[in-house]
Write an enzyme that holds these catalytic residues in place. Sequence first.
Site, short mmCIF file in Angstrom:
data_model
loop_
_atom_site.label_atom_id
_atom_site.label_comp_id
_atom_site.label_asym_id
_atom_site.label_seq_id
_atom_site.Cartn_x
_atom_site.Cartn_y
_atom_site.Cartn_z
N GLY A 205 0.82 -1.21 0.00
CA GLY A 205 0.00 0.00 0.00
C GLY A 205 0.85 1.24 0.00
N ASN A 206 0.22 2.37 0.27
CA ASN A 206 0.96 3.63 0.38
C ASN A 206 0.29 4.53 1.41
OD1 ASN A 206 -0.95 5.55 -0.99
ND2 ASN A 206 -0.67 4.06 -2.64
N ARG A 207 0.80 5.73 1.59
CA ARG A 207 0.40 6.56 2.72
C ARG A 207 -0.78 7.48 2.43
NH1 ARG A 207 4.75 6.16 6.20
NH2 ARG A 207 6.69 5.52 5.18
N SER A 208 -1.43 7.36 1.31
CA SER A 208 -2.52 8.31 1.00
C SER A 208 -3.71 8.11 1.95
CB SER A 208 -2.99 8.10 -0.44
OG SER A 208 -4.14 8.86 -0.67
#
Length: 396
Positions: A205-208
């Site tokens: 995933g990512n931090r958005s």
Amino acid sequence: MLAGRRVVLGVSGGVAAYKSAYLARRLVEAGAVVRVVMTASALHFVGPQTFSAITGTPPVTDLFSGPAVSPHTELGQWADVVVIAPATAATLSRIATGLSEDALVATVLASKAPLVLAPAMHTEMWEHPATRRTMALLEADGHHVVGPGSGPLAMGDVGTGRMSEPDEILAAVDAVLGGSPMGGVRVLVTAGGTREPIDPVRYLGNRSSGKMGFAIAEEAVARGAVVTLVTTADFTGDRGVEVVAVETAQDMAEAVWARAAESDVAVMAAAVADFRPADPAGTKLRRKDGPPGLELEPTPDVLAGVAASDDRPFLIGFAAETGPSDGAIEKARSKGVDLLVANDVTEDGSGFGTDTNRVTIILPDGTVEPWPMLTKREVAARLWDRVAEMRTGGSS
Ligand code: PMT
């Protein structure tokens, strides 16, 4: 037109206040977010709990006893429209002369939103020269007056002065907002970070957080647009937004591509994975088996798919950069967008999870416009202003 619009409903003290509860209900049903302000006299006719139950928020009943430090400026600045129903002779007179002693008139004076007035009073009061002067002032100030009509009044009297029916007032509010800058524009927004499964419990995933996309969607709704939000993050904001929940880049691509042709503008604010595990495990990977060798494969490029479609909307991409936006200038050319919003996600207060963002607008012709640090909602507002200029050469 009312979906997602922020309506302050002012209630002053007349028998017709009982109909204001129904007006509040109709506004809520139309998708508006409604906050109520009541004068002290209104409290003699209808209870604040009624409005709390209908709108989900307790009404403001005076300037000093509630939790808000400055309820009139908060509400006034928040409102897309203020509607006062019933508007008594006294309240109308106070608005006309700027006598802002109560929470309702103070809210009106603290607001730049259009004002819709639904007068209600006895015929003699309506026809009195003082009320005639008041109405002339209010109309000269550009306020919108709906009614009054004729019919039964309080105490068995009949004549002019009866408050317009709630549905007529609703239509007047709708018409006033109909001049909204993005009325009827169909907007598609993506938000959040995609999650690409490694196994049934883990993902890449990512931090958005979704905040940037949410702000863009909410600002568009506030301007009258019809908004669909394709998001991986939970959206609890404006009711006027159609939410499509997705998880992976593949889900997002399918949801966006299915809706792109019927959209006028698409804003791709989501952080979409570029790669995903090629062969996610069907059961949980076990520590005892050692680190898995993760083979990755490219995900679909959601933005490129929209850019390549025949009937494509006005297309806005985002670029998450980790340093100066030089790479984004090339992206603005190669991605087939009409406008690219670059943000340096390593700068304090900018990018992922923050309430603020410093962005640079880049056009395919190489025009670069650095904007100052702004709240994400301010970025959204400026972005929609910019898009309006580009789409119409003026206002949208
Ligand atoms: O959600 P927040 O916490 O508020 O954070 C906001 C944000 C930092 C996520 C946002 O401002 C932002 O920069 N979004 C774009 C992030 C990104 O994926 O950038 P990119 O440079 O990797 O991609 C460029 C564009 O292509 C983006 O519009 C992206 O949505 C799109 N893309 C990328 C990959 C892919 N497979 N499909 C795509 O459509």
